[in-house]
Scaffold this active site. Structure first.
Site, PDB file in Angstrom:
ATOM      1  N   THR A  14      41.869  23.835   4.054  1.00 36.82           N
ATOM      2  CA  THR A  14      42.417  23.822   2.764  1.00 36.82           C
ATOM      3  C   THR A  14      44.095  24.058   2.573  1.00 36.82           C
ATOM      4  OG1 THR A  14      42.005  26.183   2.015  1.00 36.82           O
ATOM      5  CG2 THR A  14      40.322  24.532   2.127  1.00 36.82           C
ATOM      6  N   SER A  38      51.076  20.748   2.978  1.00 34.12           N
ATOM      7  CA  SER A  38      52.228  21.267   3.385  1.00 34.12           C
ATOM      8  C   SER A  38      52.249  22.576   3.940  1.00 34.12           C
ATOM      9  CB  SER A  38      53.116  21.360   2.145  1.00 34.12           C
ATOM     10  OG  SER A  38      52.886  22.402   1.182  1.00 34.12           O
ATOM     11  N   TYR A  44      49.645  37.565  -6.573  1.00 37.00           N
ATOM     12  CA  TYR A  44      49.566  37.092  -5.149  1.00 37.00           C
ATOM     13  C   TYR A  44      49.117  38.204  -4.471  1.00 37.00           C
ATOM     14  CZ  TYR A  44      51.108  35.007  -0.916  1.00 37.00           C
ATOM     15  OH  TYR A  44      51.215  34.289   0.577  1.00 37.00           O
TER      16      TYR A  44
END
Length: 325
Positions: free
Chosen positions: A11, A15, A154
Site C-alpha cells: 500500500t 511514491s 501522525y
C-alpha cells in the site's frame, strides 16, 4: 537454491518508500500488487516493475475505506492464488500545534495511517491463517518510539502501528510461519513532507539527515527472508533513542528546538490540507528532493562518538550535535 517467488501487496506504492519497495521486489522477480490512490502513477509503476523483471498488478485503493482494502486483498487472491507478504505503508502527515489542528483533519490522519493498517492487517491475517504462512510488514517510524512535537496525529498513528504489530505478533505466536514485523525508519527522503498538511504557518522541510527510501525498501525485503519483530533504519534515530532514554528532560527540550529549526523553513505559507483528502500528483518518485537539499545546505556535522564509556555518553553528546529525525 532458487529463491521462492513471492506475491507481495504494497500500500502507498505510488511514491516514496512504497515505490522503492515495489521496484526492489520486482527486480528480484517477485510479483507485486500495487495499491495507492493515484491511478496514473500506479499504471506507470506497474510498467516499471515489469521492466525490472517482476509481475505487477495495479489496484487503485484508498486504505481509509475498509471495503477498498478488502477488494485489494480479494483481487490479489483472485489473480495470483495467494498473498505471501503484505506491506502496510500508505500514510499522510499533518504538522501543526495540537490545539490548532481541526479535529476532522486529526481524524483523517488516524483513519488513513492507523485504520488503513488495521484494515490491511485484517485482510492479510485472514489469508495467512488459511495458508498457515505469510509476513505482515508494518512501516512505522522512529517517531513511534521518540514522539515528535507539532505532529500529534501522525505521531499517535505511528505509536498505534507499533502496538498493532506487537499485539498481532503475540496473538499469532502459535503459527510459526506467520510473521509480523515493524520497520521504524529515521527521516526518509520521500514526498511525505512535500505533501503534508500544514497548520504551522511556515513551509515544511524534511528534518536532516535524511536516508534514501531505497534503504528502507531493502530492509523490508530482508524481513521476508529473516523476519524480526522490529527493525530500525537509519543511525540517527537509534542515537536519539539512546539520548531520550538516558536524559529524557534534556532530550525533549532540545527536540522541540530542533524540530522548530529543522522541520520548518523561515518562509510563511497559507494553511494547507495537503494530500489528506485527495492525492497530489506532482511528485511520483521515491525521493522528495530532500537529499539534494541536504547536500546543498549546511551538512557534514560530525556525530559525537563517546562510545567507550557507554550509550549514555553517546546519547548525551548526540543531543547537542546530531540532528533529529
Amino acid at each position: 537454491m532458487e529463491r521462492k517467488k513471492l506475491v507481495v501487496v504494497i500500500t502507498g506504492a505510488s511514491s516514496g518508500i512504497g515505490r522503492a519497495t515495489a521496484l526492489e521486489f520486482a527486480s528480484l522477480g517477485h510479483t507485486v500488487v500495487l495499491a495507492a490512490r493515484r491511478t496514473e502513477a500506479l499504471a506507470q509503476l506497474k510498467l516499471e516493475c515489469e521492466e525490472a523483471g517482476g509481475r505487477a498488478l495495479a489496484v487503485p485503493t484508498d486504505v481509509s475505506i475498509e471495503a477498498e482494502v478488502n477488494r485489494l486483498a480479494s483481487t490479489a487472491i483472485k489473480e495470483f492464488g495467494r498473498i505471501d507478504v503484505w506491506v502496510n505503508n500508505a500514510a499522510v502527515s499533518l504538522l501543526g500545534k495540537f490545539e490548532e489542528i481541526p479535529i476532522e483533519h486529526f481524524r483523517r490522519v488516524i483513519e488513513t495511517n492507523l485504520f488503513g493498517y488495521i484494515y490491511g492487517a485484517r485482510s492479510a491475517v485472514s489469508v495467512f491463517k488459511d495458508q498457515k504462512s505469510g509476513t505482515l510488514i508494518n512501516v512505522a517510524s522512529i517517531v513511534g518510539v521518540l514522539g515528535q512535537p507539532f505532529s500529534a496525529p501522525y505521531n499517535i498513528s505511528k505509536f498505534g502501528i507499533r502496538g498493532l504489530s506487537l499485539s498481532l505478533e503475540q496473538e499469532l505466536a502459535d503459527l510459526p510461519d506467520v510473521h509480523v514485523c515493524s520497520v521504524l525508519p529515521s527521516s526518509v527522503d520521500t514526498p511525505l513532507f512535500n505533501h503534508a498538511a500544514n497548520f504551522m504557518g511556515k513551509a515544511i522541510k524534511a528534518p536532516q539527515p535524511v536516508i534514501p527510501a531505497e534503504d528502507v525498501a531493502k530492509e523490508i525485503v530482508r524481513l521476508t527472508e529473516h523476519p524480526k519483530a522490529e527493525v530500525f533504519v537509519g543511525s540517527s534515530g537509534v542515537k536519539a533513542r539512546v539520548a531520550k532514554f538516558f536524559a529524557p528532560s534534556a532530550f525533549d527540550k532540545k527536540y522541540r528546538q530542533k524540530t522548530l529549526k529543522e522541520h520548518f523553513k523561515d518562509v510563511p505559507v497559507e494553511v494547507s490540507e495537503g494530500n489528506l483528502y485527495r492525492p497530489i500528483d506532482d511528485i511520483t518518485t521515491e525521493s522528495g528532493g530532500w537529499m539534494q537539499e541536504e547536500k546543498g545546505g549546511t551538512t557534514g556535522k560530525k556525530i559525537a562518538a563517546a562510545a567507550a564509556v557507554a550509550g549514555a555518553l553517546a546519547g548525551l553528546a548526540w543531543l547537542g550535535r546530531e540532528k533529529f529525525s
